[in-house]
Motif scaffolding. Structure first.
Motif, PDB file in Angstrom:
ATOM      1  N   HIS A  65     -12.171  52.772  90.478  1.00  0.00           N
ATOM      2  CA  HIS A  65     -12.986  51.562  90.314  1.00  0.00           C
ATOM      3  C   HIS A  65     -13.113  51.242  88.824  1.00  0.00           C
ATOM      4  O   HIS A  65     -13.270  52.126  87.987  1.00  0.00           O
ATOM      5  N   ASN A  66     -12.983  49.943  88.506  1.00  0.00           N
ATOM      6  CA  ASN A  66     -13.069  49.429  87.123  1.00  0.00           C
ATOM      7  C   ASN A  66     -11.848  49.774  86.277  1.00  0.00           C
ATOM      8  O   ASN A  66     -11.863  49.537  85.064  1.00  0.00           O
ATOM      9  N   SER A  67     -10.818  50.325  86.884  1.00  0.00           N
ATOM     10  CA  SER A  67      -9.578  50.557  86.122  1.00  0.00           C
ATOM     11  C   SER A  67      -8.660  49.341  86.266  1.00  0.00           C
ATOM     12  O   SER A  67      -8.951  48.390  87.004  1.00  0.00           O
ATOM     13  N   LYS A  68      -7.526  49.321  85.552  1.00  0.00           N
ATOM     14  CA  LYS A  68      -6.541  48.242  85.628  1.00  0.00           C
ATOM     15  C   LYS A  68      -5.258  48.776  86.242  1.00  0.00           C
ATOM     16  O   LYS A  68      -4.806  49.874  85.898  1.00  0.00           O
ATOM     17  N   VAL A  69      -4.672  47.990  87.146  1.00  0.00           N
ATOM     18  CA  VAL A  69      -3.429  48.379  87.801  1.00  0.00           C
ATOM     19  C   VAL A  69      -2.435  47.220  87.706  1.00  0.00           C
ATOM     20  O   VAL A  69      -2.817  46.072  87.438  1.00  0.00           O
ATOM     21  N   ALA A  70      -1.148  47.527  87.918  1.00  0.00           N
ATOM     22  CA  ALA A  70      -0.088  46.504  87.853  1.00  0.00           C
ATOM     23  C   ALA A  70       0.775  46.577  89.109  1.00  0.00           C
ATOM     24  O   ALA A  70       1.202  47.669  89.529  1.00  0.00           O
ATOM     25  N   PHE A  71       1.028  45.426  89.715  1.00  0.00           N
ATOM     26  CA  PHE A  71       1.985  45.287  90.811  1.00  0.00           C
ATOM     27  C   PHE A  71       3.200  44.533  90.287  1.00  0.00           C
ATOM     28  O   PHE A  71       3.058  43.572  89.508  1.00  0.00           O
ATOM     29  N   ARG A  72       4.378  44.938  90.691  1.00  0.00           N
ATOM     30  CA  ARG A  72       5.613  44.267  90.266  1.00  0.00           C
ATOM     31  C   ARG A  72       6.406  43.847  91.502  1.00  0.00           C
ATOM     32  O   ARG A  72       6.563  44.621  92.440  1.00  0.00           O
ATOM     33  N   ASP A  88      16.706  37.446  88.823  1.00  0.00           N
ATOM     34  CA  ASP A  88      16.847  38.897  88.675  1.00  0.00           C
ATOM     35  C   ASP A  88      15.833  39.499  87.699  1.00  0.00           C
ATOM     36  O   ASP A  88      16.065  40.558  87.107  1.00  0.00           O
ATOM     37  N   GLN A  89      14.711  38.815  87.464  1.00  0.00           N
ATOM     38  CA  GLN A  89      13.647  39.343  86.629  1.00  0.00           C
ATOM     39  C   GLN A  89      12.422  39.600  87.501  1.00  0.00           C
ATOM     40  O   GLN A  89      12.082  38.793  88.362  1.00  0.00           O
ATOM     41  N   SER A  90      11.751  40.759  87.285  1.00  0.00           N
ATOM     42  CA  SER A  90      10.563  41.073  88.072  1.00  0.00           C
ATOM     43  C   SER A  90       9.354  40.392  87.471  1.00  0.00           C
ATOM     44  O   SER A  90       9.291  40.127  86.259  1.00  0.00           O
ATOM     45  N   SER A  91       8.423  40.104  88.302  1.00  0.00           N
ATOM     46  CA  SER A  91       7.153  39.535  87.865  1.00  0.00           C
ATOM     47  C   SER A  91       6.069  40.589  88.013  1.00  0.00           C
ATOM     48  O   SER A  91       5.996  41.282  89.036  1.00  0.00           O
ATOM     49  N   SER A  92       5.199  40.722  86.993  1.00  0.00           N
ATOM     50  CA  SER A  92       4.117  41.712  86.998  1.00  0.00           C
ATOM     51  C   SER A  92       2.788  40.999  87.201  1.00  0.00           C
ATOM     52  O   SER A  92       2.527  39.951  86.586  1.00  0.00           O
ATOM     53  N   PHE A  93       1.941  41.636  88.024  1.00  0.00           N
ATOM     54  CA  PHE A  93       0.618  41.111  88.285  1.00  0.00           C
ATOM     55  C   PHE A  93      -0.394  42.202  87.941  1.00  0.00           C
ATOM     56  O   PHE A  93      -0.360  43.298  88.511  1.00  0.00           O
ATOM     57  N   PHE A  94      -1.292  41.936  87.017  1.00  0.00           N
ATOM     58  CA  PHE A  94      -2.284  42.919  86.562  1.00  0.00           C
ATOM     59  C   PHE A  94      -3.640  42.597  87.171  1.00  0.00           C
ATOM     60  O   PHE A  94      -4.096  41.443  87.146  1.00  0.00           O
ATOM     61  N   LEU A  95      -4.290  43.663  87.701  1.00  0.00           N
ATOM     62  CA  LEU A  95      -5.579  43.501  88.349  1.00  0.00           C
ATOM     63  C   LEU A  95      -6.601  44.464  87.755  1.00  0.00           C
ATOM     64  O   LEU A  95      -6.287  45.627  87.440  1.00  0.00           O
ATOM     65  N   LYS A  96      -7.820  44.013  87.609  1.00  0.00           N
ATOM     66  CA  LYS A  96      -8.941  44.905  87.310  1.00  0.00           C
ATOM     67  C   LYS A  96      -9.572  45.274  88.650  1.00  0.00           C
ATOM     68  O   LYS A  96     -10.029  44.423  89.397  1.00  0.00           O
ATOM     69  N   VAL A  97      -9.590  46.584  88.929  1.00  0.00           N
ATOM     70  CA  VAL A  97      -9.976  47.070  90.248  1.00  0.00           C
ATOM     71  C   VAL A  97     -11.485  46.999  90.414  1.00  0.00           C
ATOM     72  O   VAL A  97     -12.252  47.459  89.558  1.00  0.00           O
TER      73      VAL A  97
END
Length: 508
Positions: A45-52, A83-92
């Motif tokens: 909780h309250n950390s940051k994560v990334a989805f690609r 052919d490029q990935s997209s990153s999504f950053f979330l604050k949990v």
């Protein structure tokens, strides 16, 4: 003929349609998107994560959208060159818990990726140990359960410590671990001590821990049956009895009651021990009643055996008994002198050697007087042991007794017993009474008397057997055919008459 021509024409008309369909299928296969989503499945909780998200081999531009629970669009990104990935950053946050997908759009096609379930992990905090029963006090044989409770936290694991050492499955004979609980099915005094726990969570290689304070577990032992005793002391011109009640096993506090003739006359709460004392009035020579001790705890109530409060003054006969002590080689190595008085509840003993009182101080103090270097006083001075026999221990020994509670009371004395120790080559020792040169114990006297009786019996039997044999020999000589016949009127010989008149005729 006509039907065959019509069938061939129908087949020729279908070929362009089949060719067009095959081409469309091939074109559709080329532009299939097949997006892929990568990212964590758990996070603090309250950390940051990334989805690609990436859709390889898709014609640009490619539009990516991150969806939660298949419907909520969290973020959007465009790959203009492909052919490029997209990153999504979330604050949990707590609301971040759920399933995530990636939706890709390219060349007029849209497709959805695999799903990832994200679990939000809350670190533990404010951890403490609770108990059932509470407070953590239990009697031996009962069940006790400790719980490790964190005020906040999720996805938690637990580690227990007993007296600062980690509790593992190897000590399953004492404990049973289940979830956040430490279970003791049948407690013993071994379970008493300090307990603490850790509540912790792990996200990949990061561990968050919250530890509790120590909790003292007390295991109470059931109290054993009480015992009772008493002593007496002089206070001015009167006497007081000190009655002692105690148990050999148990856990304080314990309530002690003194009963005299079934009436409660005293009460004491023992908080640090298992012993209590009561004072009662005592008159020497009088029966002051029957006393008993009663113990009461929160779970038990026990009574001691009854005891009569009667003080019998010292008096009557006093005597000394001497016993020889031998080694394994049957060599006399010591002598034990015991003093016996016929009556007296609290006798005080004293020993005299040649009318000199033996001191009661230590060996060193006694040895300095060079009177009796090797001795031991035992059984409250009732027994005097001569630990090494040499001529220095020879002399007249007497014991005396008086009432222990009367320092100036009269003594009653025994007769003197002589212990004669000789320094001969065979190291023989003679211990004798005052009126004899040689002292014989009761067993020795019985042994000697039995031996004398046995010798006398053997001598009488031998004499009788001899006379019987002599009589039979003479009788055989008279009855022999070869012997000369005697006149009937001739009297028998004196020898035969004497033989026939002996006391052994009963044997014939």
């Amino acid at each position: 003929m006509r039907s065959s021509v019509m069938k061939n024409r129908w087949t020729l008309d279908l070929l362009p349609i089949l060719a067009t369909a095959s081409l469309l299928i091939k074109i559709s296969g080329i532009i299939a998107l097949r997006p892929e989503l990568t990212g964590p499945d758990k996070a603090y909780h309250n950390s940051k994560v990334a989805f690609r998200c990436i859709a390889p081999d898709s014609p640009p531009p490619v539009t990516y959208e991150l969806l939660k629970d298949s419907t909520i669009v969290i973020a959007k990104d465009i790959d203009p060159i492909g052919d490029q990935s997209s990153s999504f950053f979330l604050k949990v946050s707590a609301a971040s818990d759920g399933s995530y997908h990636c939706r890709a759009t390219a060349g007029g096609k849209t497709d959805v990726s695999n799903s990832i379930k994200l679990s939000v992990v809350s670190p533990p905090s404010n951890t403490r140990v609770t108990s059932d029963p509470f407070p953590p006090v239990a009697y031996e044989g009962s069940r006790l359960v400790l719980s490790c409770d964190a005020e906040t936290g999720s996805h938690l694991s637990y580690t227990w410590y007993f007296n600062r050492k980690e509790v593992t499955s190897s000590v399953s004979t004492l404990f049973h671990l289940t979830g956040n609980k430490l279970v003791m099915e049948s407690v013993t005094p071994e379970h008493a001590g300090d307990y603490s726990c850790w509540a912790w969570s792990m996200v990949y290689d990061v561990r968050r821990v919250s530890s509790s304070l120590d909790v003292l577990v007390t295991i109470k032992v059931y109290v054993s049956k009480p015992k009772i005793s008493f002593s007496i002391f002089k206070e001015g011109d009167s006497y007081r009895g000190n009655v002692t009640c105690w148990s050999s096993r148990g856990s304080p506090p314990v309530n002690f009651f003194l009963l005299l003739d079934n009436k409660e006359v005293g009460f004491v709460t023992a908080t640090d021990s298992l012993t209590a004392w009561f004072q009662v009035a005592v008159v020497p020579g009088l029966d002051m009643g029957v006393a008993q001790c009663r113990i009461k705890t929160e779970l038990q109530e026990l009574m001691s055996e009854p005891m009569t409060l009667e003080v019998v003054p010292v008096g009557g006969d006093v005597k000394v008994e001497v016993e020889h002590l031998y080694s394994a080689e049957s060599k006399m190595v010591a002598a034990r002198l015991s003093c016996h008085v016929s009556r007296g509840t609290f006798p005080h003993f004293s020993w005299l050697l040649n009318d000199t009182v033996l001191p009661s101080e230590s060996h060193e103090d006694f040895h300095s007087q060079s009177t009796l270097p090797h001795f031991v006083l035992a059984d409250h001075r009732q027994t005097l042991i001569l630990t090494k026999l040499d001529p220095k221990e020879s002399g007249y020994y007497r014991c005396r007794a008086r009432d222990d509670y009367e320092d100036s009371g009269p003594w009653v004395e025994s007769a003197a017993e002589i212990v004669q120790v000789t320094d001969s080559a065979n190291n023989k020792t003679s211990c004798a009474p005052q009126h004899n040169d040689v002292y014989l114990t009761t067993i020795e006297v019985i042994t000697i008397a039995f031996c004398c009786f046995l010798l006398l019996t053997l001598a009488v039997v031998s004499a009788c057997m001899y006379k019987m044999f002599d009589h039979n020999h003479a009788h055989t000589h008279i009855s022999s055919p070869k012997s000369e016949a005697l006149p009937l009127s001739e009297p028998t010989s004196g020898k035969l008459a004497d033989t026939s008149s002996t006391d052994c005729d009963v044997l014939n």
